[in-house]
Scaffold this active site. Structure first.
Site, mmCIF file in Angstrom:
data_model
loop_
_atom_site.group_PDB
_atom_site.id
_atom_site.type_symbol
_atom_site.label_atom_id
_atom_site.label_comp_id
_atom_site.label_asym_id
_atom_site.label_seq_id
_atom_site.Cartn_x
_atom_site.Cartn_y
_atom_site.Cartn_z
ATOM 1 N N ASP A 193 6.003 -1.381 -3.152
ATOM 2 C CA ASP A 193 5.177 -2.770 -3.165
ATOM 3 C C ASP A 193 4.056 -2.015 -2.653
ATOM 4 O O ASP A 193 3.936 -1.517 -1.458
ATOM 5 C CB ASP A 193 5.659 -3.424 -2.725
ATOM 6 N N HIS A 198 -0.253 -4.924 3.416
ATOM 7 C CA HIS A 198 0.818 -4.535 4.184
ATOM 8 C C HIS A 198 0.886 -3.311 5.353
ATOM 9 O O HIS A 198 1.438 -2.562 5.684
ATOM 10 C CB HIS A 198 2.237 -4.398 3.618
ATOM 11 N N ILE A 213 -0.114 -7.724 7.191
ATOM 12 C CA ILE A 213 1.661 -8.355 6.938
ATOM 13 C C ILE A 213 2.855 -7.729 6.528
ATOM 14 O O ILE A 213 2.224 -6.895 5.838
ATOM 15 C CB ILE A 213 1.020 -9.603 6.905
ATOM 16 N N GLY A 216 6.534 -10.486 1.826
ATOM 17 C CA GLY A 216 6.930 -11.332 1.728
ATOM 18 C C GLY A 216 9.047 -11.338 1.504
ATOM 19 O O GLY A 216 9.788 -11.645 1.591
#
Length: 291
Positions: A193, A198, A213, A216
């Site tokens: 990903d 991120h 961040i 998830g």
């Protein structure tokens, strides 16, 4: 119109055949924090996640990421009937159900379908389901996920349902924490990903965040690993499925606190930020681990 449910719902996104090796399993487990505690390099229980060989096991959440594990481009969003911007998207929820223990290496084909599009007014929620099968046709695992697309609601679609999972009104059977490392998102992005949200500070700011961040799905894997280790004796083969809703963000360097309860033949859980200015902020909610 940016989102057309009549085109999107039921659209097949095609099939992808992929393979994985023990090395992929090891990288995934390391990326979700396995082996990070003091003494884990000497612990037979911890080494079941991080050492190749006959004792290596596979956490079922690996099935969520393995179809795109070797991808190096940011995830595409060319979904039928959905014209959306990657910067508007956050992961909404995720589930995985396994038919049995996942092999440490193998080949499978996943077929993915758009199943629902919900109109939440200020946002849209888009649901996908993927079914992974072996060459023999045997189902290996099934995933269901949603993405939350900010600013794309109001198209007149169904609002959809929501079922909250209540945690018991008693002390948890497990309360543990995991300190997210500063490089956690940079490591996890090697699991396929490459969303710049991120990793790229400028992209994150344009998306409305002060810094990149954590993925998830990295939080998802961390929580499942902690629950499996703490409540199931570290036995990944005991896990039949795991469902969670992404309730908030995690910034690398923060600590995730995981609480779990044995309840009605399953495990229900929650995850929050522990310590710092965001102490108590939600991470995952409506967590159910099926055994």
């Amino acid at each position: 119109m940016p989102i057309d449910p009549s085109v999107a719902i039921g659209a097949e996104l095609g099939s992808t055949t992929f393979s994985w090796s023990e090395s992929d399993v090891l990288l995934y487990h390391l990326a979700i924090g396995a082996g990070s505690r003091e003494g884990d390099n000497l612990s037979p229980d911890a080494l079941r996640w991080t050492l190749d060989g006959p004792s290596l096991q596979v956490l079922p959440s690996f099935g969520v990421v393995v179809p795109t594990f070797h991808a190096t481009d940011p995830p595409p969003l060319d979904l039928p009937g959905c014209e959306i911007n990657l910067a508007q998207v956050v992961h909404g929820s995720q589930s995985v159900e396994v038919a049995g223990p996942l092999p440490t290496s193998g080949t499978a084909t996943v077929t993915t379908t758009l199943t629902d599009v919900w109109d939440k007014g200020k946002a849209a929620v888009i649901w996908q389901e993927g079914v992974a099968r072996a060459d023999s046709g045997e189902e290996l695992w099934r995933t269901r996920s949603s993405i939350f697309v900010r600013g794309e609601g109001g198209f007149g679609g169904e609002r959809g349902s929501s079922e909250a999972v209540a945690v018991p009104d008693r002390d948890p059977d497990l309360q543990t924490s995991y300190a997210v490392t500063p490089q956690q998102a940079l490591l996890y992005r090697l699991c396929g990903d490459r969303n710049p949200l991120h990793a790229d500070p400028d992209f994150a700011k344009r998306a409305g965040f002060p810094a990149p961040i954590l993925h998830g799905l990295c939080s998802y894997g961390i929580v499942l690993r902690e629950l499996t280790s703490g409540l199931l004796g570290g036995d990944a083969t005991a896990v039949r499925g795991f469902t969670a809703r992404f309730a908030g963000v995690v910034f690398p360097g923060e600590t995730i606190q995981v609480s779990g309860w044995h309840e009605d033949g399953r495990v229900v859980a929650s995850a929050t930020i522990a310590g710092g200015e965001r102490d108590g902020s939600p991470v995952l909610a409506d967590c159910v681990l099926s055994v």
